[in-house]
Scaffold this motif. Structure first.
Motif, PDB file in Angstrom:
ATOM      1  N   SER A   1       8.288   0.080  -3.565  1.00 39.70           N
ATOM      2  CA  SER A   1       7.725   0.390  -4.890  1.00 39.70           C
ATOM      3  C   SER A   1       6.695   1.524  -4.793  1.00 39.70           C
ATOM      4  O   SER A   1       5.845   1.537  -3.893  1.00 39.70           O
TER       5      SER A   1
ATOM      6  N   LYS B   1       8.339   1.803  -9.146  1.00 40.18           N
ATOM      7  CA  LYS B   1       6.870   1.701  -9.140  1.00 40.18           C
ATOM      8  C   LYS B   1       6.370   0.649 -10.133  1.00 40.18           C
ATOM      9  O   LYS B   1       7.001   0.413 -11.170  1.00 40.18           O
ATOM     10  N   THR B   2       5.240   0.082  -9.830  1.00 45.29           N
ATOM     11  CA  THR B   2       4.633  -0.932 -10.697  1.00 45.29           C
ATOM     12  C   THR B   2       4.405  -0.398 -12.114  1.00 45.29           C
ATOM     13  O   THR B   2       3.905   0.714 -12.297  1.00 45.29           O
TER      14      THR B   2
ATOM     15  N   LYS C   1       5.623 -10.097  -4.191  1.00 40.31           N
ATOM     16  CA  LYS C   1       5.105  -9.212  -3.129  1.00 40.31           C
ATOM     17  C   LYS C   1       3.727  -9.687  -2.700  1.00 40.31           C
ATOM     18  O   LYS C   1       2.791  -9.718  -3.501  1.00 40.31           O
TER      19      LYS C   1
ATOM     20  N   GLY D   1       2.796   3.056   6.485  1.00 39.39           N
ATOM     21  CA  GLY D   1       3.363   3.915   7.510  1.00 39.39           C
ATOM     22  C   GLY D   1       3.341   3.227   8.867  1.00 39.39           C
ATOM     23  O   GLY D   1       2.989   2.042   8.969  1.00 39.39           O
TER      24      GLY D   1
ATOM     25  N   SER E   1       8.282  -5.018   4.340  1.00 37.19           N
ATOM     26  CA  SER E   1       7.728  -3.753   3.835  1.00 37.19           C
ATOM     27  C   SER E   1       6.492  -3.433   4.658  1.00 37.19           C
ATOM     28  O   SER E   1       5.522  -4.192   4.638  1.00 37.19           O
TER      29      SER E   1
ATOM     30  N   GLY F   1       5.836   0.146   7.307  1.00 40.51           N
ATOM     31  CA  GLY F   1       5.949   0.994   8.495  1.00 40.51           C
ATOM     32  C   GLY F   1       7.333   1.252   9.028  1.00 40.51           C
ATOM     33  O   GLY F   1       7.478   1.929  10.054  1.00 40.51           O
TER      34      GLY F   1
ATOM     35  N   GLY G   1       9.196   2.953   2.617  1.00 43.03           N
ATOM     36  CA  GLY G   1       8.252   3.583   1.693  1.00 43.03           C
ATOM     37  C   GLY G   1       7.772   4.933   2.197  1.00 43.03           C
ATOM     38  O   GLY G   1       8.376   5.977   1.947  1.00 43.03           O
ATOM     39  N   THR G   2       6.686   4.905   2.965  1.00 40.27           N
ATOM     40  CA  THR G   2       6.027   6.130   3.433  1.00 40.27           C
ATOM     41  C   THR G   2       6.993   7.066   4.163  1.00 40.27           C
ATOM     42  O   THR G   2       6.866   8.293   4.057  1.00 40.27           O
TER      43      THR G   2
HETATM   44  C1  LIG Z   1       1.597   6.330  -2.539  1.00 41.21           C
HETATM   45  C2  LIG Z   1       1.965   4.884  -2.562  1.00 41.21           C
HETATM   46  C3  LIG Z   1       2.106   4.237  -3.796  1.00 41.21           C
HETATM   47  C4  LIG Z   1       2.450   2.881  -3.839  1.00 41.21           C
HETATM   48  N1  LIG Z   1       2.592   2.280  -5.050  1.00 41.21           N
HETATM   49  C5  LIG Z   1       2.938   0.969  -5.112  1.00 41.21           C
HETATM   50  C6  LIG Z   1       3.131   0.335  -6.375  1.00 41.21           C
HETATM   51  O1  LIG Z   1       3.016   0.947  -7.443  1.00 41.21           O
HETATM   52  N2  LIG Z   1       3.464  -0.987  -6.358  1.00 41.21           N
HETATM   53  C7  LIG Z   1       3.655  -1.713  -5.205  1.00 41.21           C
HETATM   54  O2  LIG Z   1       3.990  -2.893  -5.271  1.00 41.21           O
HETATM   55  N3  LIG Z   1       3.503  -1.113  -3.991  1.00 41.21           N
HETATM   56  C8  LIG Z   1       3.150   0.193  -3.923  1.00 41.21           C
HETATM   57  N4  LIG Z   1       3.006   0.801  -2.697  1.00 41.21           N
HETATM   58  C9  LIG Z   1       3.239   0.014  -1.466  1.00 41.21           C
HETATM   59  C10 LIG Z   1       4.652   0.247  -0.913  1.00 41.21           C
HETATM   60  O3  LIG Z   1       5.648  -0.195  -1.811  1.00 41.21           O
HETATM   61  C11 LIG Z   1       4.853  -0.491   0.439  1.00 41.21           C
HETATM   62  O4  LIG Z   1       4.719  -1.881   0.225  1.00 41.21           O
HETATM   63  C12 LIG Z   1       3.839  -0.049   1.485  1.00 41.21           C
HETATM   64  O5  LIG Z   1       3.634   1.349   1.423  1.00 41.21           O
HETATM   65  C13 LIG Z   1       4.264  -0.423   2.920  1.00 41.21           C
HETATM   66  O6  LIG Z   1       5.510   0.144   3.265  1.00 41.21           O
HETATM   67  P1  LIG Z   1       5.682   1.574   4.052  1.00 41.21           P
HETATM   68  O7  LIG Z   1       4.809   1.525   5.271  1.00 41.21           O
HETATM   69  O8  LIG Z   1       7.153   1.638   4.332  1.00 41.21           O
HETATM   70  O9  LIG Z   1       5.227   2.617   3.103  1.00 41.21           O
HETATM   71  C14 LIG Z   1       2.661   2.156  -2.627  1.00 41.21           C
HETATM   72  C15 LIG Z   1       2.528   2.818  -1.401  1.00 41.21           C
HETATM   73  C16 LIG Z   1       2.191   4.152  -1.346  1.00 41.21           C
HETATM   74  C17 LIG Z   1       2.058   4.820  -0.001  1.00 41.21           C
END
Ligand SMILES: Cc1cc2nc3c(=O)[nH]c(=O)nc-3n(C[C@H](O)[C@H](O)[C@H](O)COP(=O)(O)O)c2cc1C
Length: 301
Positions: free
Chosen positions: A19, A43-44, A162, A214, A239, A241, A262-263
């Motif tokens: 998200s 996105k939320t 979540k 990340g 979720s 990294g 995500g990242t």
């Molecule tokens: C820029 C950014 C915006 C995010 N916005 C949301 C969001 O709106 N709602 C949500 O539940 N998680 C949000 N997240 C969290 C990601 O969905 C994810 O759970 C988190 O980044 C860990 O995963 P990753 O390491 O693969 O990025 C956001 C993360 C980032 C980096």
């Protein structure tokens, strides 16, 4: 080969967007090959529009990024009128993500998403560390149970919860979500972190702290996926990294049914397709299926 059942949805791949890290429009999806993405997690959205936090809201560090976007979004009415109609064209299940300040907000979001044809499942973001009150439901197991139960009564669509990593133990929260009718858990949201600019004697992020994501988040998310999936029967979606097929397989062995990316998509917009290609290659070479690997971590005693 990658087909996976997750929390009430049959997916062509265990790889999902995280998200807030990927668009829903054709331009974003054009980075990926058909068949590689299992579901589009968006996105939320909150009942009212939000401007988010002041900038600087995102900063890189060697292990990933820290963000404090603060759930910027145009609110439910805009989303219903302008985003939801486009989702019917997306050739994949779409998971809408709900945020809010109160149980009433969450129920209102779920009610609205329930009525939208283009929404296949609903993820409750109970764990945003970057807004005031963002974690009130993910740091109090009774409050979490109550809000999920109220949302459960409002929809028959798959409901994913979540969870936050910023708790002493994730187990009571995983169990509370399961007891109140969640179909799956997403483990986990970002970790609270602080980047400092020592010359200015200030945090880099204007909000002060932010959510860490990340590669640096992966070992923490891995432990939480293992602990949560050992405690509940509903599927756990990892979720935190994941950026390679090896990361995805580590999460699957630790008990995940699917993995959000995500990242990694910020650095490589086609990361999900690269990971899917490598996953198929590794599984083919090792003559293994995801089902054979899931939850097979051997814990030392
Ligand atoms: C820029 C950014 C915006 C995010 N916005 C949301 C969001 O709106 N709602 C949500 O539940 N998680 C949000 N997240 C969290 C990601 O969905 C994810 O759970 C988190 O980044 C860990 O995963 P990753 O390491 O693969 O990025 C956001 C993360 C980032 C980096």
């Amino acid at each position: 080969m990658l087909r996976t059942m997750v929390g009430g949805l049959e997916l062509q791949s265990p790889l999902l967007t995280g998200s807030g890290t990927f668009g829903h429009d054709p331009a974003a999806l054009a980075f990926l090959n058909p068949g590689d993405l299992g579901a589009l997690v968006l996105k939320t959205v909150t009942p009212e529009p939000r401007f988010g936090n002041p900038s600087q809201r995102l900063a890189e560090f060697p292990g990933g990024v820290i963000n404090a976007i603060g759930l910027e979004n145009k609110g439910l009415v805009y989303w219903r009128d302008h985003v939801a109609p486009q989702l019917k064209e997306v050739p994949l299940p779409v998971v809408a993500n709900a945020g809010g300040h109160s149980a009433t907000d969450y129920v209102a979001m779920v009610e609205a998403f329930d009525a939208m044809d283009g929404v296949a499942a609903i993820e409750l973001n109970l764990s945003c560390p970057n807004v005031k009150g963002g974690t009130q439901f993910s740091t109090d197991a009774q409050a979490l149970e109550d809000v999920v139960r109220a949302c459960r009564k409002t929809t028959d669509k798959p409901l994913w919860v979540k969870l936050s990593p910023n708790v002493t133990s994730i187990v009571p929260f995983a169990k509370a979500a399961e007891a109140s009718g969640a179909n799956a858990l997403t483990v986990c949201n970002t970790l609270v972190g602080l980047l400092v600019d020592w010359r200015k004697r200030k945090p880099v992020i204007a909000n002060g702290t932010g959510g860490l994501s990340g590669p640096a988040a992966k070992p923490v998310a891995m432990r939480l996926v293992w602990e949560a999936s050992s405690a509940v029967k509903i599927p756990v979606i990892a979720s935190g990294g994941a950026s390679t097929a090896e990361d995805v397989l580590e999460f699957i062995v630790s008990g995940a049914s699917a993995v959000q990316i995500g990242t990694a998509s910020f650095r490589r917009p086609n990361a999900i397709s690269e990971i899917a290609t490598d996953l198929r290659h590794i599984l083919g070479q090792e003559k293994l299926t995801l089902d054979e690997l899931r939850g097979t971590l051997i814990w030392p005693h």
